[in-house]
Design a protein around this motif. Structure first.
Motif, PDB file in Angstrom:
ATOM      1  N   ALA A  98       2.017 -47.302  21.835  1.00 24.12           N
ATOM      2  CA  ALA A  98       2.208 -48.461  22.706  1.00 24.12           C
ATOM      3  C   ALA A  98       3.292 -48.193  23.731  1.00 24.12           C
ATOM      4  CB  ALA A  98       2.585 -49.683  21.866  1.00 24.12           C
ATOM      5  N   ASP A  99       3.142 -48.844  24.871  1.00 21.72           N
ATOM      6  CA  ASP A  99       4.186 -48.776  25.892  1.00 21.72           C
ATOM      7  C   ASP A  99       3.970 -49.919  26.874  1.00 21.72           C
ATOM      8  OD1 ASP A  99       6.288 -46.389  26.659  1.00 21.72           O
ATOM      9  OD2 ASP A  99       5.704 -47.610  28.394  1.00 21.72           O
ATOM     10  N   ARG A 100       5.036 -50.335  27.534  1.00 23.13           N
ATOM     11  CA  ARG A 100       4.895 -51.394  28.547  1.00 23.13           C
ATOM     12  C   ARG A 100       4.079 -50.925  29.733  1.00 23.13           C
ATOM     13  NH1 ARG A 100       8.455 -55.591  28.996  1.00 23.13           N
ATOM     14  NH2 ARG A 100       7.063 -56.147  30.716  1.00 23.13           N
ATOM     15  N   TYR A 101       4.110 -49.604  29.967  1.00 23.27           N
ATOM     16  CA  TYR A 101       3.431 -49.057  31.128  1.00 23.27           C
ATOM     17  C   TYR A 101       2.380 -48.056  30.688  1.00 23.27           C
ATOM     18  CZ  TYR A 101       7.543 -51.157  33.157  1.00 23.27           C
ATOM     19  OH  TYR A 101       8.525 -52.045  33.498  1.00 23.27           O
ATOM     20  N   LEU A 102       1.265 -48.026  31.419  1.00 21.11           N
ATOM     21  CA  LEU A 102       0.168 -47.117  31.120  1.00 21.11           C
ATOM     22  C   LEU A 102      -0.138 -46.278  32.343  1.00 21.11           C
ATOM     23  CD1 LEU A 102      -2.269 -46.069  29.503  1.00 21.11           C
ATOM     24  CD2 LEU A 102      -3.527 -48.105  30.257  1.00 21.11           C
ATOM     25  N   PHE A 103      -0.186 -44.993  32.145  1.00 22.42           N
ATOM     26  CA  PHE A 103      -0.555 -44.074  33.214  1.00 22.42           C
ATOM     27  C   PHE A 103      -1.851 -43.392  32.814  1.00 22.42           C
ATOM     28  CE2 PHE A 103       3.340 -44.647  35.413  1.00 22.42           C
ATOM     29  CZ  PHE A 103       4.304 -44.837  34.447  1.00 22.42           C
ATOM     30  N   PRO A 104      -2.887 -43.426  33.633  1.00 22.79           N
ATOM     31  CA  PRO A 104      -4.178 -42.840  33.260  1.00 22.79           C
ATOM     32  C   PRO A 104      -4.111 -41.355  32.940  1.00 22.79           C
ATOM     33  CG  PRO A 104      -4.417 -44.283  35.145  1.00 22.79           C
ATOM     34  CD  PRO A 104      -2.934 -44.119  34.912  1.00 22.79           C
ATOM     35  N   THR A 105      -3.122 -40.668  33.473  1.00 25.56           N
ATOM     36  CA  THR A 105      -2.962 -39.257  33.146  1.00 25.56           C
ATOM     37  C   THR A 105      -1.537 -38.994  32.676  1.00 25.56           C
ATOM     38  OG1 THR A 105      -2.391 -38.725  35.435  1.00 25.56           O
ATOM     39  CG2 THR A 105      -4.707 -38.550  34.810  1.00 25.56           C
ATOM     40  N   ASN A 106      -1.411 -38.055  31.779  1.00 26.02           N
ATOM     41  CA  ASN A 106      -0.091 -37.634  31.275  1.00 26.02           C
ATOM     42  C   ASN A 106       0.723 -38.807  30.735  1.00 26.02           C
ATOM     43  OD1 ASN A 106      -0.548 -34.916  32.088  1.00 26.02           O
ATOM     44  ND2 ASN A 106      -0.018 -35.505  34.174  1.00 26.02           N
ATOM     45  N   TRP A 107       0.073 -39.695  30.041  1.00 27.06           N
ATOM     46  CA  TRP A 107       0.746 -40.861  29.470  1.00 27.06           C
ATOM     47  C   TRP A 107       1.512 -40.454  28.222  1.00 27.06           C
ATOM     48  CZ3 TRP A 107      -1.512 -44.993  25.844  1.00 27.06           C
ATOM     49  CH2 TRP A 107      -0.653 -46.107  25.786  1.00 27.06           C
TER      50      TRP A 107
END
Length: 122
Positions: A98-107
């Motif tokens: 889980a995280d507040r922010y999601l990045f489609p790559t290199n998350w």
């Protein structure tokens, strides 16, 4: 702080299905993007699937597209991974994240569960 507890792992035959669940603590579950990663023996941890806080967007690794579905129930503070048409190469420890922010790559999420073993027999 978010605590994550996975469940639902086990042994399944190739071609079968399994559903993983991840229960999260806290009252702000809907503010967190959730995801699933996996790590097979001798391999690096890899991204499997992710879903935004609202559930409106989902992302998948190419290796599981069309077979796995990620979903969430914000009323139950739970995220799911529905795995169908499973293959022996899906064998791994699966981690909820889980995280507040999601990045489609290199998350790289900030919170992780302890993992649950999934074994697919041929």
């Amino acid at each position: 702080q978010v605590q994550l507890v996975e469940s639902g792992g086990g042994l399944v035959q190739a071609g079968g299905s399994l559903r993983l669940s991840c229960a999260a603590s806290g009252r702000t579950f809907s503010m967190y993007a959730m995801g699933w990663f996996r790590q097979a023996p001798g391999k690096e941890r890899e991204f499997v699937a992710a879903i935004t806080g609202s559930g409106g967007s989902t992302y998948y690794a190419d290796s599981v597209k069309g077979r796995f579905t990620i979903s969430r129930d914000n009323a139950k503070n739970t995220v799911y991974l529905h795995m169908n048409k499973m293959k022996p190469e899906d064998t791994a420890v699966y981690y909820c994240a889980a995280d507040r922010y999601l990045f489609p790559t290199n998350w790289v999420p900030g919170y992780w569960g302890q993992g649950t073993q999934v074994t697919v027999s041929s």
